[in-house]
Write an enzyme that holds these catalytic residues in place. Structure first.
Site, PDB file in Angstrom:
ATOM      1  N   ARG A 175     -10.490 -11.358   1.557  1.00 10.94           N
ATOM      2  CA  ARG A 175     -11.355 -12.545   0.979  1.00 10.94           C
ATOM      3  C   ARG A 175     -10.681 -13.808   0.992  1.00 10.94           C
ATOM      4  NH1 ARG A 175     -11.797  -9.102  -4.525  1.00 10.94           N
ATOM      5  NH2 ARG A 175     -11.305  -7.415  -2.935  1.00 10.94           N
ATOM      6  N   LYS A 209       1.063  -1.191   0.048  1.00 11.85           N
ATOM      7  CA  LYS A 209      -0.158  -0.059   0.083  1.00 11.85           C
ATOM      8  C   LYS A 209       0.782   1.239   0.060  1.00 11.85           C
ATOM      9  CE  LYS A 209      -4.223  -1.603   2.417  1.00 11.85           C
ATOM     10  NZ  LYS A 209      -5.059  -1.583   1.574  1.00 11.85           N
TER      11      LYS A 209
HETATM   12  N1  BES Z   1      -8.411  -3.604   4.194  1.00  8.19           N
HETATM   13  C1  BES Z   1      -8.457  -3.154   2.799  1.00  8.19           C
HETATM   14  C2  BES Z   1      -9.584  -2.432   2.352  1.00  8.19           C
HETATM   15  C3  BES Z   1      -9.752  -1.097   3.081  1.00  8.19           C
HETATM   16  C4  BES Z   1      -9.319  -0.096   2.354  1.00  8.19           C
HETATM   17  C5  BES Z   1     -10.319  -0.869   4.325  1.00  8.19           C
HETATM   18  C6  BES Z   1      -9.112   1.193   2.857  1.00  8.19           C
HETATM   19  C7  BES Z   1     -10.407   0.326   4.691  1.00  8.19           C
HETATM   20  C8  BES Z   1      -9.872   1.420   4.083  1.00  8.19           C
HETATM   21  C9  BES Z   1      -8.419  -4.616   2.025  1.00  8.19           C
HETATM   22  O1  BES Z   1      -7.577  -5.550   2.214  1.00  8.19           O
HETATM   23  C10 BES Z   1      -7.835  -4.136   0.641  1.00  8.19           C
HETATM   24  O2  BES Z   1      -6.717  -3.634   0.328  1.00  8.19           O
HETATM   25  N2  BES Z   1      -8.570  -4.102  -0.337  1.00  8.19           N
HETATM   26  C11 BES Z   1      -8.346  -3.649  -1.648  1.00  8.19           C
HETATM   27  C12 BES Z   1      -8.937  -4.420  -2.890  1.00  8.19           C
HETATM   28  C13 BES Z   1      -8.344  -4.308  -4.082  1.00  8.19           C
HETATM   29  C14 BES Z   1      -6.801  -4.750  -4.194  1.00  8.19           C
HETATM   30  C15 BES Z   1      -8.897  -5.163  -5.041  1.00  8.19           C
HETATM   31  C16 BES Z   1      -8.748  -2.301  -1.988  1.00  8.19           C
HETATM   32  O3  BES Z   1      -9.885  -1.726  -1.550  1.00  8.19           O
HETATM   33  O4  BES Z   1      -7.989  -1.445  -2.487  1.00  8.19           O
HETATM   34 MN    MN Z   2      -5.692  -5.266   1.775  1.00  5.00          MN
END
Ligand code: BES
Ligand code: MN
Ligand code: ZN
Length: 494
Positions: free
Chosen positions: A350, A276
């Site tokens: 997931r 990230k």
């Molecule tokens: N934990 C995150 C989702 C999230 C993002 C929660 C911002 C709260 C605030 C999750 O594991 C994630 O990283 N999801 C990705 C999915 C994507 C790679 C398809 C996302 O939402 O960017």
């Molecule tokens: Mn994630």
């Protein structure tokens, strides 16, 4: 702090601090009017002068009004009389509690629960006054050694003259159990990732089980290996922290199919190899909010001794980019036997949920609900106001939406149409773990839906509601109230 209840009138109460509502259009609430009489019309005069207009959330503090024995009166604006909505009622009560707390009083008596709320009973108002008061006075100071604020109020007396004593006792107990659960969820989620690890969550579950006589089992990585949980284990490869699958069982009834709650327990989500960006990455300590919600809900159900059976499944791990971490393009086999091409290691939630959802089949559940901070896309779609709700069963979806509405902790439906499924097509495995930029919240749920065909299932994407960012950064304790409301409904009807 303790919340108690009184039927006594505000003008005869010996209180350090009284909190009453004033409405827009220069209208006093019942309690303000009663108080006004012994204050020789001072409140009416203040309102007539326009010193407080009565808009929702406005406040005015009177210190020893007209030299009377009452030391402090806090007026709180409650908007146009008769038009207050459920979520606004929470804001109203929270404002009153905050102002009282800022005055550093030992205790305060609040008559804000007397303010009418559209479509809500007096019992609801008492229950939710308790919840909103605890919500507002919550602090997380345990990691500060300096600059800690003094202790908040120790007592809150809630005045509600129209409510019978036994009804009030029940509403107080429900409100208290809900508030306690929210506090637990917030404490767990606010703890940083170096303290709240998967092992820490397992210890918490043990403590909960010991206190309430629950059955507990914690699966270690070797157990997951034996069960073929290749998706959960794939995420765990990137970190030295051992992953766990926490299983808690509450029995409130014999011979009734259980409800299974599954909570995402990523104690820190760095994204893994699909790292990230740095901004706000600290907030990914909240990525175990689903797990915290589930533990907290189990506690409330046990405290309230609800006559139903409940199973909590908490897959928990860190998502880190260690040397053995999964890489984009890797293919893993889930417990269901389905293969998954991992195109983005940041779509880890997931992966840990799908194996827990397959594990849930063995309970032959009446319903399965999973809670997960699953997608940033859900924050974009619904903001912090509602959780995203997706289900393979319309009745279950409606039940959850209504529970959220009643609890002022809302969820809102998104479609789980077949049309979205093809976004998960992979050239190399049964499915990919991401479905592209479009409809990210829905394709995440589509992924989960491939593991939940054996039972009625609903998914709550809580990425937007579980915590606040910015100046008020911290866990919200949501959607604990929604779940408790849902389970109380089930307990009534089965
Ligand atoms: N934990 C995150 C989702 C999230 C993002 C929660 C911002 C709260 C605030 C999750 O594991 C994630 O990283 N999801 C990705 C999915 C994507 C790679 C398809 C996302 O939402 O960017
Ligand atoms: Mn994630
Ligand atoms: Zn995550």
């Amino acid at each position: 702090m303790e919340c108690t209840f009184t039927q006594e009138a505000p003008e005869t109460l010996a209180a350090e601090c009284l909190v009453v509502a004033v409405h827009e259009n220069r209208e006093l609430s019942g309690a303000a009017l009663a108080l006004d009489k012994i204050l020789n019309g001072e409140i009416a005069a203040i309102v007539q002068r326009g010193d407080i207009e009565g808009k929702l959330g406005q406040t005015l503090t009177l210190i020893q009004p007209a030299g009377r024995p009452i030391m402090r009166v806090i007026l709180v604006g409650a908007g146009v009389a008769g038009q207050l909505k459920a979520t606004q009622f929470h804001e109203l009560v929270a404002r009153g509690a905050q102002v009282a707390s800022d005055l550093h009083v030992q205790s305060f008596a609040s008559y804000l629960a007397e303010v009418a709320v559209a479509d809500r009973s007096a019992a609801w108002r008492l229950e939710h006054a308790v919840i909103a008061t605890y919500e507002a006075l919550y602090r997380f100071d345990r990691l500060k050694t300096r600059g800690v604020r003094g202790p908040g109020p120790v007592g809150c007396l809630l005045g509600l003259r129209e409510l019978a004593r036994d009804t009030a006792q029940e509403a107080l107990a429900t409100g208290q159990a809900t508030a306690n659960a929210m506090t637990l969820a917030r404490n767990l989620a606010n703890l940083p990732g170096n303290m709240c690890t998967p092992s820490y969550l397992a210890d918490e579950a043990h403590t909960l089980a010991g206190r309430h006589g629950l059955t507990i089992k914690v699966l270690e990585e070797a157990d997951m290996e034996a069960l073929g949980m290749g998706a959960l284990l794939a995420v765990a490869r990137g970190t030295h922290e051992p992953a766990k699958l926490i299983i808690l069982e509450y029995q409130g009834r014999t011979g009734l199919a259980p409800i299974v709650l599954v909570g995402k327990g990523v104690t820190f989500d760095s994204g893994g190899i699909s790292l990230k960006p740095p901004a706000n990455m600290d907030e990914m300590k909240f990525d175990m909010s689903g797990a915290a919600t589930v533990l907290a809900t189990v506690q409330a159900v046990a405290e309230l001794k609800l006559p139903l059976n409940l199973v909590a499944l908490i897959p928990t791990t860190e998502n880190m980019p260690g040397g053995s971490a999964i890489k984009p393009g890797d293919v893993v086999t889930s417990m269901s036997g389905q293969t998954i091409e991992i195109l983005n290691t940041d779509a880890e939630g997931r992966l840990i949920l799908c194996d827990a959802l397959t594990y849930a089949e063995r309970y032959k559940p009446a319903a399965v609900v999973d809670l997960a901070t699953l997608t940033g896309a859900c924050v974009i779609a619904l903001g912090g106001h509602a959780a995203g709700l997706m289900s393979n069963n319309e009745a279950l979806g409606d039940e959850l939406r209504k529970a959220g509405d009643t609890a002022a902790d809302r969820a809102w439906p998104l479609p789980l149409w077949e049309d979205y499924q093809k976004q998960l097509d992979s050239n190399f495995a049964d499915m990919a773990n991401v479905g592209g930029r479009e409809a990210g919240t829905i394709t995440a749920a589509c992924f989960l839906s491939r593991f939940t065909k054996a039972y009625p299932w609903a998914h709550l994407d809580i990425a937007g509601v579980a915590y606040k960012t910015g100046k008020e950064k911290g866990s919200s304790g949501r959607p604990v109230p929604l779940l408790i409301e849902f389970l109380r409904g089930r307990a009534r009807s089965t």
